[in-house]
Each structure stands twice: as C-alpha cells, then as structure tokens.
Design a protein around this motif. Structure first.
Motif: not given
Ligand code: SF4
Ligand code: SF4
Length: 332
Positions: A190-201
C-alpha cells in the motif's frame, strides 16, 4: 485505605460511561503488562513511572478526527490544525469527566494527555524529538483498539489512523482487553502514508521522528526559537521590524493562542490511509497523492521485495508486539 469507599464497577460500566461522555472508542489495558513491555526498553515510559499507586488499568480513549478537514489536501492548512485542536480539547474534557466519575466511585485516576511531554527529558535542543509520558498509540494497541502501521501510526478498524488519544490511569479491578495480534496495516504494498508524506519521514515500519516533527508541529517550540534567533541576528533595523511583523510571527502568535499548529499539524499520512470504515467518505478526495515521486515508489518496491524474502528490518522485530503479525498477501 481507599478500598472501603469503593463501589463495584465493571469494564462495561467504564466503557459505557466513556461513550456516554463522548468517546468514540474505548479500551482497557493491563498496566502491569505495559510495565513489563515498554515500547522502548532503552527509555521506558511505563504507567508505574507516572504513579506508583493508580496505574493498574490504563483506559485508552479515542475521539475521531472529522472527515471534512481530512479532505483538505494541503498538509499545512490552518483550518485542519484548528479542527484537530478542537478534537483534542473535547477528548481532554471527556477524560477529565471520566476521572471525576471514577473518583466519585472511589477510584483515584490520572489523565495522560496527548500533548504533555516530560520536561525532565528536554536537553536544551529545540529540535529534539519529545515524547509523551506514555506512548499513547502503544497503549491503544495494548487496550485492543488497533495496531501500528508502516510509520507506527495507530490504525483502528473504525477510523483508521484518524483518531486522537488520551489515557486515564486508575487501579480498577476490571477485566482488561486483549491486544489484537494480526496487523491491520496493508504494508509497503500500500505505502500510501509514505507516498503522501511531505517530509519523506516514513521508513520501513519506522519513522524519522525529527523530520516528521517539523511538519506535525510546524509552529512549535523549534520554529519559535529559530524565528526569534533570526530576528535577533538581523542587524538592519528595518528588516528586523519586518521579521517581527512577518506572517511567520503572526502564525506563531495564533498557534500559541490555541495550540493549533503546535499540538496539531500535518496528518497527511493519516488522511490517505485506506484502513478504517470512515475511509469511504474520504476516498474520492484523497485517491490522487500529489507528493508521490518515483524515488518513493522505488523504495516501496524494495520494501516489498525485502518482505517477500522475509528480510524484515530490525525495527519491525522490536515493534512486532504492537504492529502485529503481517499477512503476506496483504503486506508484500
Ligand atoms: S505526520 Fe506528516 S510529516 Fe509526519 S509522517 Fe505523517 S505525513 Fe509525514
Ligand atoms: S497508508 Fe497503507 S501502509 Fe500506511 S499505515 Fe495505512 S495501510 Fe499501512
């Protein structure tokens, strides 16, 4: 000695009362079990460290964050910050009312709010990642409310990660809830949280917390001190005055007034997460992820491949108790 004043109470009574007061979710964790399993053994923050007497049950309360602002895409929109701050204030009031109710029944109780960090841990570095007295997402897992996701955000079946948490400690003689053992997270596939993170955190079952803090508390102590330092070091008097009157200073002022932008901030990873019954109300607005890049996609592919080889990162192993066991077809 307080025992002689105590009226009988059950777990159902506590949960019914918490819901009557306005909590959306409530679970009860075993404080002794939490003492034995601190999320970070190198820095244990256990119920017994807060109170040696009234820690035996950890009642975890959740209030959902409203969907309307989740559908606003910009991570830094101040309307989002204000709406979330109102949810925190409401949940804190619910928690206080629950404490008074428990104490009327003869059980002293204590609130662990989501915003209070331990000042003794502060090392004169405004950028230091500060934590609450108890990790509330971990407490929520122990109380059976959900599991931790790829970036260690709490996921609940009802509202995914779109909840705010508090805990109430009290030594009640009630049955605790059980921890869910299977992960709710869909993993790097899924990884949507990673894709959306503006800090790439977002990391592989981990998070770069200092990088995240710049966004989840954009007008917090770090921003306040750095802006004041900028003002102080400006030698041109006209420019100094402009910095004092700047939009940044205005936002800092507004944030100090209510905490919006300090105790609330970015929650893009929560907004875009497809876990939760409430996501159907969000999906049409959040389907497209503007912040996604090819580099992020490649990192997710690497994570998926690593999981297929059963090559899980060390941090997953350390956090498995709260992340839960991964379902291969869902998470890889
Ligand atoms: S809160 Fe914002 S910055 Fe932090 S991990 Fe989530 S999306 Fe990234
Ligand atoms: S967005 Fe996907 S990967 Fe991230 S926490 Fe939610 S389910 Fe897990």
């Amino acid at each position: 000695m307080v025992g002689i004043f105590r009226q009988p109470v059950s777990a159902d009574d506590v949960k019914r009362k918490a819901r009557e007061l306005g909590a959306d979710l409530v679970g009860i964790a075993d404080g002794e079990l939490m003492n034995r399993h601190p999320p970070d053994p190198a820095d244990p923050r256990r119920p017994i460290d807060i109170t040696e007497l009234d820690y035996r049950r950890v009642i975890v309360l959740a209030k959902r964050l409203n969907s309307g602002v989740a559908r606003i895409i910009a991570w830094g929109d101040r309307t989002k910050f204000y709406n979330d701050e109102l949810a925190i204030s409401t949940l804190e009031e619910i928690s206080l009312e629950l404490v008074y109710w428990l104490e009327e029944l003869g059980y002293p109780a204590i609130i662990v709010p989501p915003t209070h960090v331990d000042p003794w841990r502060y090392q004169d570095d405004p950028r230091q990642h500060m934590t609450t007295l108890l990790s509330l997402p971990h407490a929520a897992v122990e109380a059976g409310l959900g599991t931790l996701g790829l970036n260690l955000q709490l996921l609940t079946p009802e509202f995914g990660p779109r909840v705010i948490l508090t805990a109430v400690l009290s030594s009640l003689d009630v049955e605790p809830d059980r921890r869910r053992t299977e992960s709710l997270c869909l993993g790097p596939a899924c990884g949507r949280c990673l894709k959306a993170c503006p800090a790439d955190a977002v990391r592989h079952w981990d998070r770069d917390w200092p990088a995240c803090d710049e966004y989840r508390s954009p007008y917090g102590f770090a921003k306040l001190t750095s802006h004041i330092e900028t003002v102080l070091s400006e030698s041109n008097l006209q420019k100094k005055k402009e910095l004092l009157r700047s939009e940044t200073m205005f936002n800092l002022w507004q944030s100090i007034l209510r905490g919006a932008g300090v105790i609330t901030g970015c929650r893009r990873c929560a907004d875009v997460c497809p876990v939760g019954d409430d996501y159907q109300m969000l999906a049409d607005a959040l389907e497209r992820i503007e912040e996604d890049t090819q580099a992020k996609q490649l990192r997710l592919v690497d994570m998926v491949r690593a999981q297929e080889r059963n090559d899980l990162p060390e941090h997953y192993n350390a956090q498995e108790r709260w992340i839960g066991s991964l379902i291969p077809e869902k998470s890889a």
